[in-house]
Design an enzyme around this catalytic site. Structure first.
Site, PDB file in Angstrom:
ATOM      1  N   HIS A 197     -65.072 110.227  12.009  1.00 20.97           N
ATOM      2  CA  HIS A 197     -63.987 110.873  11.553  1.00 20.97           C
ATOM      3  C   HIS A 197     -63.752 112.191  12.543  1.00 20.97           C
ATOM      4  CE1 HIS A 197     -62.618 109.013   8.058  1.00 20.97           C
ATOM      5  NE2 HIS A 197     -64.111 109.083   7.545  1.00 20.97           N
ATOM      6  N   GLY A 198     -62.503 112.570  12.991  1.00 25.64           N
ATOM      7  CA  GLY A 198     -62.568 113.650  13.646  1.00 25.64           C
ATOM      8  C   GLY A 198     -61.841 113.455  15.199  1.00 25.64           C
TER       9      GLY A 198
ATOM     10  N   HIS B 271     -61.401 103.595   9.762  1.00 28.39           N
ATOM     11  CA  HIS B 271     -61.428 104.784   9.517  1.00 28.39           C
ATOM     12  C   HIS B 271     -61.768 105.433  10.941  1.00 28.39           C
ATOM     13  CE1 HIS B 271     -60.822 105.325   5.105  1.00 28.39           C
ATOM     14  NE2 HIS B 271     -60.954 104.092   5.296  1.00 28.39           N
ATOM     15  N   GLY B 272     -61.394 106.859  11.016  1.00 30.18           N
ATOM     16  CA  GLY B 272     -61.763 107.200  12.536  1.00 30.18           C
ATOM     17  C   GLY B 272     -61.109 106.744  13.392  1.00 30.18           C
ATOM     18  N   GLY B 273     -59.995 106.349  13.003  1.00 35.56           N
ATOM     19  CA  GLY B 273     -59.050 105.613  14.257  1.00 35.56           C
ATOM     20  C   GLY B 273     -58.400 106.508  15.160  1.00 35.56           C
TER      21      GLY B 273
ATOM     22  N   ASP C 192     -56.250 108.357  -0.073  1.00 37.31           N
ATOM     23  CA  ASP C 192     -57.474 108.082   0.946  1.00 37.31           C
ATOM     24  C   ASP C 192     -58.919 108.935   0.570  1.00 37.31           C
ATOM     25  OD1 ASP C 192     -58.666 107.307   3.407  1.00 37.31           O
ATOM     26  OD2 ASP C 192     -58.044 109.148   4.266  1.00 37.31           O
ATOM     27  N   HIS C 193     -59.770 108.290   0.746  1.00 31.28           N
ATOM     28  CA  HIS C 193     -61.196 108.788   0.481  1.00 31.28           C
ATOM     29  C   HIS C 193     -61.198 109.827  -0.789  1.00 31.28           C
ATOM     30  CE1 HIS C 193     -63.473 107.527   3.894  1.00 31.28           C
ATOM     31  NE2 HIS C 193     -62.451 107.975   4.724  1.00 31.28           N
TER      32      HIS C 193
ATOM     33  N   ASN D 161     -56.571 104.050  10.195  1.00 32.80           N
ATOM     34  CA  ASN D 161     -56.240 105.130   9.767  1.00 32.80           C
ATOM     35  C   ASN D 161     -56.226 106.072  10.882  1.00 32.80           C
ATOM     36  OD1 ASN D 161     -56.758 104.167   7.331  1.00 32.80           O
ATOM     37  ND2 ASN D 161     -58.162 105.736   6.510  1.00 32.80           N
TER      38      ASN D 161
END
Length: 285
Positions: free
Chosen positions: A181-182, A209-211, A82-83, A231
């Site tokens: 994210h977070g 993302h940021g799920g 990932d990333h 994610n």
């Protein structure tokens, strides 16, 4: 069942309208908890390791454990990097046996993102490894858009998304439409209209993302609009840590670190199982 390529798994999810949970793991307990949940739910699953998580454990240490867990699981498992921003780290993951990688060149200018992504796709596809890339700027909770006129300036452009996928031939596209994210400290504002437009333009499964921390409706609305990979890490890691702390504070008997390890496995299993039901991946194996 087996360690599998992400493309086939996400194509099925896209066709059958469910989301596959992609859970970042940083230790053995998390790996065991995620796999146990997937087996209970009869759900496909993606085990992820983010490049930045090498602060916790080196890739070459955790990779063999992730791959062994995937190969002995009773459900299809993708092992995904990932990333990843460096060519060297992506090549290392492929060499170690990962079945999928993400090249995150989203901080580059558009044409450079295409060039870097195409280079990875050419190598990975020759080795039956799937590739995810990102278009847009994924921010962190509490900041990250300081250099833009508005947060919307960081979102994925639908027309660019179509051009990007066609030129790179990636297997999945991570898009930006309001998640961060977070752990959320305020109500997220997701642009589902934009997501729908991207889905109409792009002939590839989309990735959110940021799920962490969204409502059940928001997860399911994302899936209805083309998201096939979700994610999930920050809220899971936060909830598990706080649950362990609370239990330690209440525990009157002797507690050993091995006991805490079993608590973590069960907590991860419970949280992942709950999310698989929400994503509607339960029973899809």
């Amino acid at each position: 069942m087996a360690l599998v390529n992400m493309k086939d798994l996400l194509d099925d999810a896209y066709t059958r309208k469910y989301g596959v949970g992609a859970f970042n793991v940083t230790d053995l307990e998390m790996i065991r908890g995620v796999i146990a949940a997937a087996e209970i739910e009869k759900s496909p699953v993606i085990l992820q390791f983010a490049e930045l998580h090498e602060n916790y454990v080196p890739l070459d240490v955790i990779a063999p454990i992730m791959i062994a867990a995937a190969k002995t699981a009773k459900v299809p498992v993708v092992v995904h990097l990932d990333h990843a921003e460096s060519f060297e780290k992506i090549m290392q993951a492929i060499h170690l046996g990962f079945s999928s990688v993400m090249i995150d060149a989203s901080k580059m200018v558009y044409e450079d993102n295409i060039r870097a992504t195409k280079e990875i796709v050419k190598i990975a596809h020759a080795l039956n490894v799937s590739v995810e890339a990102e278009l847009g700027t994924m921010n962190r909770e509490g900041g990250g858009a300081e250099f833009y006129n508005s947060i919307e300036d960081t979102f994925t452009d639908p027309q660019n998304a179509r051009d990007f996928v066609e030129k790179t031939e990636i297997d999945a596209l991570a898009v930006v439409f309001g998640t961060v994210h977070g752990v959320y400290t305020r109500e997220p504002n997701l642009d589902f209209k934009r997501l729908s437009e991207i889905n109409k333009e792009v002939k590839a499964p989309l990735v959110m993302h940021g799920g962490s921390g969204l409502s059940d409706f928001e997860y399911q609305e994302a899936v209805r609009n083309g998201v096939s990979k979700i994610n999930y890490y920050s809220t899971m890691a936060y909830n598990v840590a706080n649950s362990v702390r609370d239990r330690l504070n209440k525990e009157t008997a002797q507690v050993f670190s091995s006991d805490v390890s079993m608590w973590v496995i069960n907590l991860i299993k419970e949280e992942v199982s709950a999310k698989m039901k929400v994503f509607k991946s339960s029973g899809k194996v």
